[in-house]
Scaffold this motif. Structure first.
Motif, mmCIF file in Angstrom:
data_model
loop_
_atom_site.group_PDB
_atom_site.id
_atom_site.type_symbol
_atom_site.label_atom_id
_atom_site.label_comp_id
_atom_site.label_asym_id
_atom_site.label_seq_id
_atom_site.Cartn_x
_atom_site.Cartn_y
_atom_site.Cartn_z
ATOM 1 N N UNK A 1 4.674 -5.307 5.985
ATOM 2 C CA UNK A 1 5.545 -4.155 5.805
ATOM 3 C C UNK A 1 4.742 -2.926 6.197
ATOM 4 N N UNK A 2 5.348 -2.041 6.994
ATOM 5 C CA UNK A 2 4.646 -0.872 7.488
ATOM 6 C C UNK A 2 5.125 0.373 6.771
ATOM 7 N N UNK A 3 4.188 1.167 6.272
ATOM 8 C CA UNK A 3 4.474 2.478 5.709
ATOM 9 C C UNK A 3 4.064 3.475 6.785
ATOM 10 N N UNK A 4 5.004 4.318 7.208
ATOM 11 C CA UNK A 4 4.780 5.227 8.321
ATOM 12 C C UNK A 4 4.997 6.663 7.862
ATOM 13 N N UNK A 5 4.156 7.569 8.338
ATOM 14 C CA UNK A 5 4.280 8.978 7.987
ATOM 15 C C UNK A 5 4.147 9.816 9.251
ATOM 16 N N UNK A 6 5.176 10.622 9.516
ATOM 17 C CA UNK A 6 5.158 11.581 10.606
ATOM 18 C C UNK A 6 4.770 12.923 10.008
ATOM 19 N N UNK A 7 3.700 13.539 10.533
ATOM 20 C CA UNK A 7 3.174 14.752 9.910
ATOM 21 C C UNK A 7 2.490 15.629 10.934
ATOM 22 N N UNK A 8 2.293 16.888 10.552
ATOM 23 C CA UNK A 8 1.586 17.851 11.399
ATOM 24 C C UNK A 8 0.134 18.001 10.964
ATOM 25 N N UNK A 9 -0.102 17.927 9.693
ATOM 26 C CA UNK A 9 -1.416 18.220 9.123
ATOM 27 C C UNK A 9 -2.405 17.086 9.375
ATOM 28 N N UNK A 10 -3.672 17.442 9.366
ATOM 29 C CA UNK A 10 -4.753 16.464 9.473
ATOM 30 C C UNK A 10 -5.433 16.360 8.112
ATOM 31 N N UNK A 11 -4.930 15.494 7.271
ATOM 32 C CA UNK A 11 -5.485 15.312 5.934
ATOM 33 C C UNK A 11 -5.566 13.813 5.659
ATOM 34 N N UNK A 12 -6.513 13.144 6.319
ATOM 35 C CA UNK A 12 -6.595 11.687 6.243
ATOM 36 C C UNK A 12 -6.736 11.155 4.822
ATOM 37 N N UNK A 13 -7.565 11.782 4.015
ATOM 38 C CA UNK A 13 -7.789 11.274 2.655
ATOM 39 C C UNK A 13 -6.530 11.424 1.804
ATOM 40 N N UNK A 14 -5.850 12.545 1.903
ATOM 41 C CA UNK A 14 -4.617 12.755 1.136
ATOM 42 C C UNK A 14 -3.532 11.774 1.584
ATOM 43 N N UNK A 15 -3.443 11.527 2.882
ATOM 44 C CA UNK A 15 -2.448 10.586 3.399
ATOM 45 C C UNK A 15 -2.781 9.172 2.953
ATOM 46 N N UNK A 16 -4.060 8.809 2.978
ATOM 47 C CA UNK A 16 -4.467 7.474 2.519
ATOM 48 C C UNK A 16 -4.094 7.268 1.058
ATOM 49 N N UNK A 17 -4.356 8.270 0.220
ATOM 50 C CA UNK A 17 -4.011 8.174 -1.200
ATOM 51 C C UNK A 17 -2.493 8.077 -1.395
ATOM 52 N N UNK A 18 -1.737 8.844 -0.608
ATOM 53 C CA UNK A 18 -0.276 8.775 -0.668
ATOM 54 C C UNK A 18 0.203 7.373 -0.311
ATOM 55 N N UNK A 19 -0.326 6.811 0.775
ATOM 56 C CA UNK A 19 0.062 5.466 1.193
ATOM 57 C C UNK A 19 -0.304 4.420 0.135
ATOM 58 N N UNK A 20 -1.484 4.525 -0.426
ATOM 59 C CA UNK A 20 -1.924 3.564 -1.439
ATOM 60 C C UNK A 20 -0.997 3.596 -2.652
ATOM 61 N N UNK A 21 -0.656 4.793 -3.123
ATOM 62 C CA UNK A 21 0.239 4.916 -4.271
ATOM 63 C C UNK A 21 1.652 4.444 -3.944
#
Length: 134
Positions: A76-96
């Motif tokens: 299952x793929x979790x996908x996020x379309x975004x403008x910002x470069x915040x890899x750690x915040x995005x990783x935490x969002x995906x994990x949660x």
């Protein structure tokens, strides 16, 4: 101006199970967001075999937008379309969000690979977006 995000959970048969938009969105961008994320699925399939990690970081770019992906062990793929470069915040969002999705899978009334229509799930994803992204 607030950051904008489009989040989708895509099932194993490439159908969207859940979609959400965070921040300021324009009506005309809704279908473009879906198209860009869907177009990136092939790149996610290629990238997942090059890495042992679930979080694949940015897999595609479209103009000023980035597409980040997280592939669960069930494919299952979790996908996020975004403008910002915040890899750690995005990783935490995906994990949660992955943990929240797993809890949904454990529900005996949820049929695997069917759209998630729970208002509780939606509220929790929005809370996670506010915590990590906005």
């Amino acid at each position: 101006m607030s950051a904008t995000y489009y989040f989708a959970i895509v099932g194993t048969n490439d159908s969207p199970l859940y979609e959400a938009e965070f921040g300021v969105q324009r009506d005309e961008s809704k279908y473009l967001n879906q198209f860009v994320v869907h177009a990136a699925l092939d790149l996610v399939d290629d990238a997942q075999f090059m890495s042992n990690a679930c979080y694949l970081k940015t897999v595609d770019r479209y103009n000023d937008w980035n597409v980040s992906a997280y592939v669960a062990p069930s494919n299952t793929r979790l996908m996020l379309l975004h403008e910002a470069k915040a890899d750690e915040a995005i990783r935490l969002f995906f994990t949660d969000c992955h943990e929240l999705y797993l809890k949904t899978l454990l529900n005996p009334f949820y049929e695997s690979n069917s759209p998630i229509q729970s208002q509780t799930f939606d509220a929790k994803v929005n809370t996670l977006a506010k915590k990590h992204l906005l």
